[in-house]
Motif scaffolding. Structure first.
Motif, short mmCIF file in Angstrom:
data_model
loop_
_atom_site.label_atom_id
_atom_site.label_comp_id
_atom_site.label_asym_id
_atom_site.label_seq_id
_atom_site.Cartn_x
_atom_site.Cartn_y
_atom_site.Cartn_z
N GLU A 177 0.49 -1.57 -0.12
CA GLU A 177 0.12 -0.18 0.10
C GLU A 177 1.42 1.32 0.57
N ARG A 178 1.96 1.17 1.08
CA ARG A 178 2.80 2.32 0.68
C ARG A 178 3.44 2.86 -0.54
N LEU A 179 3.14 2.32 -1.05
CA LEU A 179 3.32 2.84 -3.18
C LEU A 179 2.69 3.79 -3.52
N ALA A 180 1.69 3.72 -3.10
CA ALA A 180 1.00 4.49 -3.33
C ALA A 180 1.33 6.54 -2.95
N PHE A 181 2.06 6.16 -2.03
CA PHE A 181 2.59 7.52 -1.60
C PHE A 181 4.12 7.82 -2.60
N HIS A 182 4.21 7.79 -3.83
CA HIS A 182 5.50 7.86 -4.15
C HIS A 182 5.78 9.52 -4.94
N ASP A 183 6.97 9.85 -4.96
CA ASP A 183 6.93 10.73 -5.59
C ASP A 183 7.25 10.41 -6.94
N LEU A 234 10.80 -2.15 -11.55
CA LEU A 234 9.91 -0.97 -10.82
C LEU A 234 10.84 -0.33 -10.19
N LEU A 235 10.57 0.99 -10.35
CA LEU A 235 12.25 1.75 -9.63
C LEU A 235 10.70 3.04 -9.35
N ALA A 236 10.86 3.07 -7.51
CA ALA A 236 9.77 5.21 -6.73
C ALA A 236 10.95 4.82 -6.13
N THR A 237 10.80 5.94 -6.06
CA THR A 237 11.18 6.72 -4.53
C THR A 237 9.96 7.32 -4.11
N ARG A 238 9.77 7.69 -2.52
CA ARG A 238 9.17 8.09 -1.61
C ARG A 238 8.87 9.20 -1.24
N LEU A 239 7.48 10.14 -1.39
CA LEU A 239 8.17 11.51 -1.10
C LEU A 239 8.00 11.36 1.19
N GLY A 266 8.79 10.70 4.85
CA GLY A 266 7.36 11.18 5.93
C GLY A 266 6.08 10.04 5.18
N ALA A 267 5.91 10.09 4.04
CA ALA A 267 4.90 9.79 3.61
C ALA A 267 4.21 8.72 3.67
N GLY A 268 2.91 7.97 3.75
CA GLY A 268 3.36 6.31 3.81
C GLY A 268 3.16 5.74 5.30
N ARG A 269 3.67 6.09 6.56
CA ARG A 269 3.79 5.17 7.19
C ARG A 269 3.08 4.71 8.18
#
Length: 107
Positions: free
Chosen positions: A67-73, A97-102, A104-107
């Motif tokens: 679910e935390r991948l929804a909070f990607h930059d 897949l490559l993702a960067t996360r914002l 503090g987001a999706g903790r």
């Protein structure tokens, strides 16, 4: 909850159930012991050779993984590192897949 909120929640849950049912069919072998091609399964999770600048948030189903991948930059699928504006790399390697996360987001 209002009737609208209940209806929205029911649609949300129903959509996710349908996606999981499609995934379940794709990961099973057919009568001849063959499995779906990687791109069929991959495209259900995230369209191949795209990034988050090209597709909408509802075009991927990364919640299946986490679910935390929804909070990607930034999110990319099967693109060269060189083609991604965030890497500054000259590499032609293509991560699935490559993702960067914002922060503090999706903790």
């Amino acid at each position: 909850m209002t009737d609208i909120n209940q209806s929205d929640l029911a649609a949300y849950v129903s959509r996710r159930r349908t996606i999981l049912d499609v995934l379940a069919r794709q990961i099973k072998s057919d009568g001849q012991g063959r499995y779906s091609k990687e791109d069929a399964i991959h495209s259900l999770l995230m369209p191949m050779r795209t990034d988050s600048n090209e597709i909408g948030t509802d075009a991927s189903n990364l919640w299946i993984i986490d679910e935390r991948l929804a909070f990607h930059d930034y999110l990319a699928s099967d693109k060269t590192l060189k083609s991604m504006p965030i890497t500054g790399s000259d590499s032609t390697r293509e991560p699935d897949l490559l993702a960067t996360r914002l922060a503090g987001a999706g903790r």
